[in-house]
Scaffold this active site. Structure first.
Site, PDB file in Angstrom:
ATOM      1  NE  ARG A 398      -3.959   2.162   2.228  1.00 18.91           N
ATOM      2  CZ  ARG A 398      -4.114   3.152   2.074  1.00 18.91           C
ATOM      3  NH1 ARG A 398      -2.869   3.972   2.675  1.00 18.91           N
ATOM      4  NH2 ARG A 398      -4.888   4.006   2.083  1.00 18.91           N
ATOM      5  CB  CYS A 399       3.942   2.072   1.967  1.00 14.53           C
ATOM      6  SG  CYS A 399       3.593   1.812   3.348  1.00 14.53           S
ATOM      7  CG  MET A 400       5.982   0.237  -2.108  1.00 13.74           C
ATOM      8  SD  MET A 400       7.205  -1.188  -2.569  1.00 13.74           S
ATOM      9  CE  MET A 400       6.171  -2.509  -2.911  1.00 13.74           C
TER      10      MET A 400
END
Length: 410
Positions: A398-400
């Protein structure tokens, strides 16, 4: 499918249509042990393997029909006009704290020699002093930092595209990042939204401004759906920012009526809300068990005449989610089942940080095999990606990723 607005995100789990990624590049090779703390890294990823892992991540999304856009390509297109390019270079140098006229002139000449794509790559990678032929050496600032190897620091956090901006409905929050190290990243999204052909003619509401005084980061913003957002009061996002964002969303006429502000522990392992809590299906959520006990949630709700009501919720997390999402039951899937050893280990490697590409279908890191098994046992389909090097930056799938278009929830 198409929308009038090129941005459309009304949930966390609607089928993912378009997403912005950043393929890791030489900015990772400009990390040194002495710079890791300043640049927010605990380890130094091996670039060749990080690229291989990231390419596998992108190909996984593409195989599911997701349009993958790359940050560097978008910004290179956005500055194709020479006047825009000149403004962008000037803004970038100011953001990089280049105040000395001689150094600024040298860097402008260095950048002007590059084509648009190479210009962007060099800005992202950072500028080593030994790359410049003629460096002004008489300024006090240069002499004080003479042994420092960079004229402009690298931007190794760029592959975490989630944080600099967040799409909420048809609007965008251009975030003010917590640290100077990362705040330069938001300049790219500002120029993309203002000058890229895909976005520049759309009437896109700006829901938060990168020039704000208090910090807000995209990893703390979850679009739960049904008019509800969850936002973390975290190490990186401040309470004032969240209230400001909520008021701006309500005034903009977006369909959202409630913001749930999660007050999470302010420490590295709990960096953003999405490192301890993500939505994976209509009624299923991943969670790190350590936030359940001390977790305090405040509801910010839209009232008449653009007023807001702020209320500390006294119910359990399950009951709060049921109440605001209109659910009869909720399943909280604890990272590694809440095991006292496996849980913290997999949490450190973002076991709770999943990217939903459709309801009940998520992308996860291979190294979090205990959590992945539990997800499967709960009927969740997992697309497992390689994670040895990407995880060293302390961020998961999700962060990426920065979704810009999702289908509405069925």
């Amino acid at each position: 499918m198409s929308y009038d607005n090129p941005l459309h995100v009304t949930s966390e789990i609607g089928r993912l249509v378009s997403v912005i990624l950043h393929r890791p590049s030489h900015e990772l090779e400009n990390l040194t042990p002495n710079l890791m703390e300043k640049l927010l890294f605990d380890e130094i990823p091996y670039l060749k393997e990080a690229i291989r892992e990231h390419d596998y991540f992108a190909s996984t999304l593409k195989r599911q029909g997701v349009e993958v856009l790359y940050l560097s390509d978008l910004i290179a297109t956005a500055i194709a006009d020479p006047k825009v390019r000149a403004m962008f270079i000037n803004d970038f140098l100011n953001e990089a704290n280049i105040y000395d006229d001689g150094m600024k002139y040298t860097l402008q000449g260095y950048f002007e020699e590059k084509d648009d794509a190479m210009l962007i790559r060099k800005m992202m990678a950072g500028i080593r002093k030994n790359e410049l032929a003629n460096i002004p050496t008489q300024s006090l600032a240069y002499l004080v930092h003479e042994t420092y190897p960079f004229v402009i620091d690298p931007m190794p956090n760029l592959y975490f595209t989630r944080d600099p901006a967040a799409i909420i409905g048809g609007g965008i929050a251009l975030n003010h990042m917590r640290t100077k190290t990362r705040n330069r990243e938001t300049l790219f999204m500002k120029y993309i939204m203002k000058h890229h052909p895909r976005f520049k003619d759309a009437d896109i509401p700006i829901l938060y401004n990168r020039d704000a005084k208090t910090s807000l980061e995209g990893g703390d913003i979850l679009v739960l759906g049904k008019g509800v957002l969850a936002i973390g009061i975290s190490e990186r996002s401040e309470a004032h920012s969240i209230e400001t964002l909520a008021r701006n969303i309500f005034k903009a006429g977006e369909e959202f009526h409630t913001v749930l502000a999660f007050n999470i522990p302010k420490k590295r392992a709990f960096m953003h809300l999405d490192t301890v809590f993500t939505m994976i299906d209509h009624d299923k959520f991943t969670i790190h068990h350590e936030i359940e006990g001390p977790l305090t949630v405040y509801s910010i709700t839209k009232q008449e005449d653009n007023q807001v009501r702020i209320h500390e919720e006294s119910a359990t997390l399950e009951d709060i989610l049921k109440k605001y999402l209109g659910l009869s039951s909720v399943t909280l899937i604890r990272c590694a089942g809440g095991d006292k050893i496996d849980g913290p280990r997999e949490q450190w490697n973002d076991g709770s940080n999943t990217l939903a590409i459709a309801p009940g279908e998520v992308v996860v890191y291979s190294r979090n095999y205990v959590t992945n098994r539990i997800l499967n046992e709960n009927g969740v389909k997992t697309h497992v990606i390689h994670s040895s090097e990407l995880s060293r930056g302390r961020g998961g799938p999700r962060c990426m990723s920065m979704p810009i278009v999702r289908e509405d929830n069925p």
